[in-house]
Structures are given as structure tokens and as C-alpha cells.
Write an enzyme that holds these catalytic residues in place. Structure first.
Site, PDB file in Angstrom:
ATOM      1  CE1 TYR A  22      -3.683  -2.483   0.214  1.00 43.86           C
ATOM      2  CE2 TYR A  22      -2.698  -3.226   2.276  1.00 43.86           C
ATOM      3  CZ  TYR A  22      -3.608  -3.395   1.258  1.00 43.86           C
ATOM      4  OH  TYR A  22      -4.449  -4.478   1.256  1.00 43.86           O
ATOM      5  CG  HIS A  97      -9.980  -2.542  -4.479  1.00 39.20           C
ATOM      6  ND1 HIS A  97     -10.392  -2.671  -3.178  1.00 39.20           N
ATOM      7  CD2 HIS A  97     -11.031  -2.860  -5.262  1.00 39.20           C
ATOM      8  CE1 HIS A  97     -11.658  -3.081  -3.172  1.00 39.20           C
ATOM      9  NE2 HIS A  97     -12.062  -3.192  -4.424  1.00 39.20           N
TER      10      HIS A  97
HETATM   11  C1  DQA Z   1      -7.765  -2.869  -0.609  1.00 42.63           C
HETATM   12  C2  DQA Z   1      -7.746  -4.364  -0.968  1.00 42.63           C
HETATM   13  C3  DQA Z   1      -8.530  -5.185   0.051  1.00 42.63           C
HETATM   14  O1  DQA Z   1      -8.497  -6.558  -0.289  1.00 42.63           O
HETATM   15  C4  DQA Z   1      -7.915  -5.018   1.434  1.00 42.63           C
HETATM   16  O2  DQA Z   1      -8.670  -5.708   2.390  1.00 42.63           O
HETATM   17  C5  DQA Z   1      -7.714  -3.595   1.807  1.00 42.63           C
HETATM   18  C6  DQA Z   1      -7.268  -2.633   0.804  1.00 42.63           C
HETATM   19  C7  DQA Z   1      -6.869  -2.057  -1.567  1.00 42.63           C
HETATM   20  O3  DQA Z   1      -6.965  -0.817  -1.527  1.00 42.63           O
HETATM   21  O4  DQA Z   1      -6.068  -2.613  -2.301  1.00 42.63           O
HETATM   22  O5  DQA Z   1      -7.836  -3.224   2.974  1.00 42.63           O
HETATM   23  O6  DQA Z   1      -9.081  -2.395  -0.742  1.00 42.63           O
END
Ligand code: DQA
Length: 138
Positions: A22, A97
Site C-alpha cells: 500500500y 483498490h
Molecule cells: C484494498 C484491498 C482489500 O483486499 C484489502 O482488504 C484492503 C485494501 C486495496 O486498496 O487494495 O484493505 O481495498
């Protein structure tokens, strides 16, 4: 054009959790970039994050925004409540995402909200939010 940028469970940990997935920027850093992008394009934006499913549903129900950008985090994969909240309003919602969920664990491959969203943008890190914002400004 008024946009609501909504982040769900664990997104408040962005910049501190799983940095290789992230990134190192915090949610506040990312929100500042989205705000600057919106300002430059003459759009207004509001930000809200919650780890509580019901709070996100209420925010969707009560929003007066023209569009919602939603990263629901793990709720994406199982929250029928969130799905119903999205379906209950006419405000278009773009699912976002940061990571490419299809290249990750199998439980992340399924989104229960995609069907009721206008579209989905994923895999572009923080720029997934910028691209979703852009989609409302085209
Ligand atoms: C997310 C992907 C999801 O699977 C995960 O649970 C997240 C972040 C993303 O931004 O890639 O918390 O939404």
C-alpha cells in the site's frame, strides 16, 4: 461537482501497514493529493474513513455528493450491508483498490459491491483514487 471519498476498514493504517502493498504515504497524504487534484479541476471533495461497516452505510445513505469514490477495504469481499447501501441510493459509486486484488489471495478476487458500482479502478496505488476522481470529471 461534489465528490465524497470514502475509505473503509483498516485504510486508516495506510502508510503504516504492509508498505510493500500500500506504499508509505498515509491516508492524510493521499487525501491531500486528491484534494489538490479536485481543487485544480474546480471540484469539491469531502473525506471520510471508518472501520465500522454501519457508519459507512449511513454516510452513503446521507451523502449529498454527486459521486462517491469508495475503497471499502476488506468489506469489499463480504459486506452485503454495504452493497445494499450502495444499491439504495442513486449517487454513482466508483469502487477503488490501491492493490491489484486479482493478483493477491483468492478471497480478494470476489467483490460483492462491484455489481452495484458504476465501475472499478484497481492496482494503481494512490493513483487509483485520482483515476476514480477523474472518471467523474470527464
Ligand atoms: C484494498 C484491498 C482489500 O483486499 C484489502 O482488504 C484492503 C485494501 C486495496 O486498496 O487494495 O484493505 O481495498
Amino acid at each position: 461537482m461534489k465528490l465524497l471519498v470514502l475509505n473503509g476498514v483498516n485504510l486508516n493504517m495506510t502508510g503504516r501497514r504492509e508498505k510493500s502493498v500500500y506504499g508509505t504515504q498515509t491516508l492524510d497524504d493521499i487525501n491531500r493529493e486528491i484534494a489538490a487534484f479536485c481543487k485544480a479541476r474546480g471540484a469539491e471533495c469531502e473525506f471520510f474513513q471508518s472501520n465500522l461497516e454501519g457508519e459507512l452505510c449511513t454516510k452513503i445513505q446521507e451523502s449529498d455528493a454527486d459521486g462517491i469514490i469508495l475503497n471499502a477495504g476488506a468489506f469489499t469481499h463480504y459486506s452485503y450491508a454495504l452493497r445494499d447501501a450502495i444499491a439504495s441510493v442513486t449517487t454513482p459509486v466508483v469502487e477503488v483498490h490501491m492493490s491489484n486484488v486479482h493478483a493477491r489471495e483468492e478471497f480478494r478476487h470476489k467483490s460483492v459491491i462491484s455489481e452495484v458500482c458504476r465501475g472499478t479502478i484497481l492496482g494503481f496505488g494512490k493513483n487509483s483514487y485520482i483515476l476514480a476522481t477523474e472518471s467523474f470529471l470527464l
